[in-house]
Design a protein around this motif. Sequence first.
Motif, PDB file in Angstrom:
ATOM      1  N   VAL A 171      -7.259  -7.590  13.581  1.00  0.00           N
ATOM      2  CA  VAL A 171      -8.311  -6.472  13.497  1.00  0.00           C
ATOM      3  C   VAL A 171      -7.763  -5.207  11.932  1.00  0.00           C
ATOM      4  O   VAL A 171      -9.127  -5.185  10.666  1.00  0.00           O
ATOM      5  CB  VAL A 171      -8.303  -6.082  14.307  1.00  0.00           C
ATOM      6  N   LEU A 172      -6.704  -4.773  12.122  1.00  0.00           N
ATOM      7  CA  LEU A 172      -6.567  -3.809  11.469  1.00  0.00           C
ATOM      8  C   LEU A 172      -5.942  -3.974   9.982  1.00  0.00           C
ATOM      9  O   LEU A 172      -6.287  -3.436   9.549  1.00  0.00           O
ATOM     10  CB  LEU A 172      -5.361  -3.114  12.373  1.00  0.00           C
ATOM     11  N   LEU A 173      -5.232  -5.141  10.163  1.00  0.00           N
ATOM     12  CA  LEU A 173      -4.819  -5.879   9.044  1.00  0.00           C
ATOM     13  C   LEU A 173      -6.015  -5.835   7.884  1.00  0.00           C
ATOM     14  O   LEU A 173      -5.752  -6.065   6.290  1.00  0.00           O
ATOM     15  CB  LEU A 173      -3.485  -6.556   9.085  1.00  0.00           C
ATOM     16  N   ARG A 174      -7.144  -6.809   8.609  1.00  0.00           N
ATOM     17  CA  ARG A 174      -8.251  -7.542   7.986  1.00  0.00           C
ATOM     18  C   ARG A 174      -8.768  -6.599   6.809  1.00  0.00           C
ATOM     19  O   ARG A 174      -8.873  -7.221   5.363  1.00  0.00           O
ATOM     20  CB  ARG A 174      -8.610  -8.234   8.666  1.00  0.00           C
ATOM     21  N   PRO A 175      -9.368  -5.625   7.350  1.00  0.00           N
ATOM     22  CA  PRO A 175      -9.589  -4.986   5.524  1.00  0.00           C
ATOM     23  C   PRO A 175      -9.490  -4.180   4.361  1.00  0.00           C
ATOM     24  O   PRO A 175      -9.935  -4.722   3.748  1.00  0.00           O
ATOM     25  CB  PRO A 175     -10.137  -3.708   6.807  1.00  0.00           C
ATOM     26  N   TYR A 176      -7.396  -4.571   4.649  1.00  0.00           N
ATOM     27  CA  TYR A 176      -6.760  -4.077   3.725  1.00  0.00           C
ATOM     28  C   TYR A 176      -6.625  -5.632   2.879  1.00  0.00           C
ATOM     29  O   TYR A 176      -6.124  -5.399   1.982  1.00  0.00           O
ATOM     30  CB  TYR A 176      -5.005  -3.305   3.970  1.00  0.00           C
ATOM     31  N   ARG A 236      -9.810   5.009   4.999  1.00  0.00           N
ATOM     32  CA  ARG A 236      -8.653   5.532   4.163  1.00  0.00           C
ATOM     33  C   ARG A 236      -8.916   4.898   3.057  1.00  0.00           C
ATOM     34  O   ARG A 236      -8.838   4.954   2.005  1.00  0.00           O
ATOM     35  CB  ARG A 236      -7.218   4.755   4.277  1.00  0.00           C
ATOM     36  N   LEU A 237      -9.752   3.490   3.175  1.00  0.00           N
ATOM     37  CA  LEU A 237      -9.715   2.939   2.309  1.00  0.00           C
ATOM     38  C   LEU A 237     -11.120   3.269   1.470  1.00  0.00           C
ATOM     39  O   LEU A 237     -11.162   2.893   0.470  1.00  0.00           O
ATOM     40  CB  LEU A 237     -10.540   1.163   2.984  1.00  0.00           C
ATOM     41  N   ASN A 238     -12.200   3.616   2.250  1.00  0.00           N
ATOM     42  CA  ASN A 238     -13.403   4.810   0.990  1.00  0.00           C
ATOM     43  C   ASN A 238     -12.388   5.559   0.274  1.00  0.00           C
ATOM     44  O   ASN A 238     -12.739   5.862  -1.357  1.00  0.00           O
ATOM     45  CB  ASN A 238     -13.914   4.953   2.425  1.00  0.00           C
ATOM     46  N   GLU A 239     -11.360   6.554   0.282  1.00  0.00           N
ATOM     47  CA  GLU A 239     -10.298   7.085  -0.220  1.00  0.00           C
ATOM     48  C   GLU A 239      -9.814   6.222  -0.855  1.00  0.00           C
ATOM     49  O   GLU A 239     -10.210   6.996  -2.779  1.00  0.00           O
ATOM     50  CB  GLU A 239      -9.367   8.132   0.743  1.00  0.00           C
ATOM     51  N   ILE A 240      -8.762   5.031  -1.450  1.00  0.00           N
ATOM     52  CA  ILE A 240      -8.446   4.493  -2.534  1.00  0.00           C
ATOM     53  C   ILE A 240      -9.817   3.973  -3.078  1.00  0.00           C
ATOM     54  O   ILE A 240      -9.517   4.167  -4.770  1.00  0.00           O
ATOM     55  CB  ILE A 240      -7.854   3.103  -1.818  1.00  0.00           C
ATOM     56  N   PRO A 271       0.292  18.082  -3.645  1.00  0.00           N
ATOM     57  CA  PRO A 271      -0.145  17.355  -2.834  1.00  0.00           C
ATOM     58  C   PRO A 271       0.137  15.817  -2.052  1.00  0.00           C
ATOM     59  O   PRO A 271       0.816  14.794  -3.385  1.00  0.00           O
ATOM     60  CB  PRO A 271      -1.734  16.942  -2.942  1.00  0.00           C
ATOM     61  N   PRO A 272      -0.243  15.818  -1.100  1.00  0.00           N
ATOM     62  CA  PRO A 272       0.716  14.391  -0.332  1.00  0.00           C
ATOM     63  C   PRO A 272      -0.007  12.465  -1.058  1.00  0.00           C
ATOM     64  O   PRO A 272      -1.193  13.209  -1.316  1.00  0.00           O
ATOM     65  CB  PRO A 272       0.976  14.054   1.615  1.00  0.00           C
ATOM     66  N   VAL A 273       1.143  11.925  -2.123  1.00  0.00           N
ATOM     67  CA  VAL A 273       0.597  10.759  -2.310  1.00  0.00           C
ATOM     68  C   VAL A 273      -0.192  10.020  -1.715  1.00  0.00           C
ATOM     69  O   VAL A 273      -0.010   9.876  -0.379  1.00  0.00           O
ATOM     70  CB  VAL A 273       2.418   9.765  -2.880  1.00  0.00           C
ATOM     71  N   LEU A 274      -1.285   9.303  -2.098  1.00  0.00           N
ATOM     72  CA  LEU A 274      -2.241   8.857  -1.744  1.00  0.00           C
ATOM     73  C   LEU A 274      -1.632   6.525  -1.658  1.00  0.00           C
ATOM     74  O   LEU A 274      -1.787   6.293  -2.259  1.00  0.00           O
ATOM     75  CB  LEU A 274      -3.615   8.311  -2.376  1.00  0.00           C
ATOM     76  N   PRO A 275      -1.108   7.068  -0.021  1.00  0.00           N
ATOM     77  CA  PRO A 275      -0.284   5.408   0.007  1.00  0.00           C
ATOM     78  C   PRO A 275      -0.813   3.920  -0.568  1.00  0.00           C
ATOM     79  O   PRO A 275      -2.561   4.535  -0.447  1.00  0.00           O
ATOM     80  CB  PRO A 275      -0.900   5.173   1.891  1.00  0.00           C
ATOM     81  N   MET A 328      -1.171  -1.203   5.501  1.00  0.00           N
ATOM     82  CA  MET A 328      -1.191  -1.565   5.955  1.00  0.00           C
ATOM     83  C   MET A 328       0.285  -1.886   7.366  1.00  0.00           C
ATOM     84  O   MET A 328       0.343  -1.795   8.422  1.00  0.00           O
ATOM     85  CB  MET A 328      -0.885  -2.969   5.928  1.00  0.00           C
ATOM     86  N   ALA A 329       1.404  -0.841   6.384  1.00  0.00           N
ATOM     87  CA  ALA A 329       2.679  -0.746   6.903  1.00  0.00           C
ATOM     88  C   ALA A 329       1.964   0.472   8.055  1.00  0.00           C
ATOM     89  O   ALA A 329       2.691  -0.058   9.527  1.00  0.00           O
ATOM     90  CB  ALA A 329       3.754  -0.405   6.759  1.00  0.00           C
ATOM     91  N   GLN A 330       1.347   1.290   8.152  1.00  0.00           N
ATOM     92  CA  GLN A 330       0.741   2.699   8.887  1.00  0.00           C
ATOM     93  C   GLN A 330       0.439   2.017   9.999  1.00  0.00           C
ATOM     94  O   GLN A 330       0.156   2.012  10.639  1.00  0.00           O
ATOM     95  CB  GLN A 330       0.864   3.274   7.997  1.00  0.00           C
ATOM     96  N   ALA A 331      -0.727   0.903   9.399  1.00  0.00           N
ATOM     97  CA  ALA A 331      -1.768   0.421  11.047  1.00  0.00           C
ATOM     98  C   ALA A 331      -0.780  -0.437  11.352  1.00  0.00           C
ATOM     99  O   ALA A 331      -1.044  -0.846  13.161  1.00  0.00           O
ATOM    100  CB  ALA A 331      -2.810  -0.629   9.967  1.00  0.00           C
TER     101      ALA A 331
END
Length: 593
Positions: A150-155, A194-198, A269-273, A279-282
């Motif tokens: 479920v967490l990986l599929r959107p990515y 996160r996806l909206n930001e990307i 600022p921190p880089v956007l993953p 996916m790794a963070q998820a």
Amino acid sequence: MKSGFSLVAIGFALAGQVSASDKMAAPRVIYASASQELGVYPSPYANYLVGRFAMAQGDVSTAAKAMGAASLGDPTDSDLREKAFLISALGGDIDRASKLASGMKPTSDTAELMVNLLGAVTSAKADRPSQALKSIDAVLAFKKNDRNAVLLRPYILAMNGKWSAALDDSGDAALQGNDRDRLLVYLVKADRARLNEIKGKYDAADALYKSLYQPGAASFVFGPDYASFLERRGRKDEAKTVWSAIASQSGDITAAQALKRLDAADYKPPVLPSLKESMAQALFVSSTVSFSEHDSEFALASLHLSLYLDNSSDRERIFLGQIQQELKDTPAAEAAWASIAPESPFYNEATLRRVWAMREDEQLGQALALIDQAFSRDPDNLSLLIEKTGILHAQDKDADAQALLDARIKRVGDKDFGWQAWYMQAIVYDGLGRWSDAETAIKKAQAVNGKQPEILNFLGYGYINRGENIQGGMDLIRQALNVNPKSGAIVDSLGWGYYKLGEYEQALSFIEQAVQMEPSDPEINEHLGDVYKAMGRDIEAGYEWKRVLTLKTTERQAVEVRRKLDANAADRKIAAKASNGTQALNEEPKRHP
């Protein structure tokens, strides 16, 4: 296990290794020695036996290598191939697992899920998004609402360019079947933010991040993503507020580093993953949830997949060691923590975890040398100070421990002392025979955290042992037991109170329970000997005191126990002589033929 997906299903007690396949620990000597004994070309069955033995030792790396060799030697054995696949996946050798999975027809639910999950991750890493989507959909077809899938599929949808589907929230309601799935909804929303930001949809991302972040004790869960987003949007003041809240509530090292970054002259600022890093963070988050559910095997499998996608996170290596330690694979845990460089913000935590493991194995000299390395780089770090003080106390070096504490207080003061620091100060004072100072220190700890069972036990036992306020001390012990009823040390303290009151039957009941709870604790066993002696059971007292000398005692304690043994032996000689003298008064003399 709560999860239906348990790698224990392969029939072994499983444990882990250091990292993903490109950072694998060197195999232990088990495999090299066995291979030498078995010859240049050991049979598949011989390799299988080596693999079984390695698994029994908690050595997944060697087991994966041996089982993989066995499977290659006999590719027709589907059961062996499946076992080798699962062990390789659990051990973090994703490349070997992928080779074994090719063309394999799974016979178990565990293997069915793992083949497709691993296929999705390896395909995503290899930039084969369509195959990744096919594999992740196969997981969900087999197990609806599988957390990882479920967490990986959107990515993966985003990787395929299907952004509308990736950002779609219409399926959230279907996930809320129970408490476990309600947590999953929050995690899905965090991924969607996160996806909206990307994608550049910053207003939508902001709204989602803000809805998830709640100031308070749980701020560290969704707060870091929100604060990082605020930094990337140039909203430094808002980001600083969030990072400050996280730091004050959790002491998280990432928050502390972020606050330093915000104030730096060369601030960036921190880089956007990326999608893969996200996916790794998820997978990492999923792994932590599985671990909290006491599903250590699934947590380890998820974490290895995370590290396979992105092997740069020291926080994940810290967690990897935690799981491996939980699974009794201490060498692998040590290797994971030792891989963290001194420059890392997680170096001190890694050092402390290595030291705790060494102390558990009674390797005090090695533990002290290791803590000194970290301490030389960060001499004012309170956690390192407390740990070094504890090691010195365990070595009967309380004067050195006190000197260390005094020097630190003179240098930077004690305003940052928490209950643990004051507690350690009290222990050291007590070891030096300075009870008045120890009492002052433990009451400072009590003022910080009055319900901490260690504090209540220390103070209560101190009163009992000195006969100053036995009933008051026992009341404190009972409060500690209400918080931690499974502590052998606290149960022993209550028994010692009854001993000091002369109520030996009650004392025996509690201290025997304490010995059963903590059979290798020398002080509790010594107390049991003391109770036996008070009850006139000299033989049993001697047995217990002799047993104490076989345990890990301090030299001071060993000297005292030997004194008790000598006195007990003298008492028994006197009793034996008295018994022989009494015999002439009440027995007829023996007649000789």
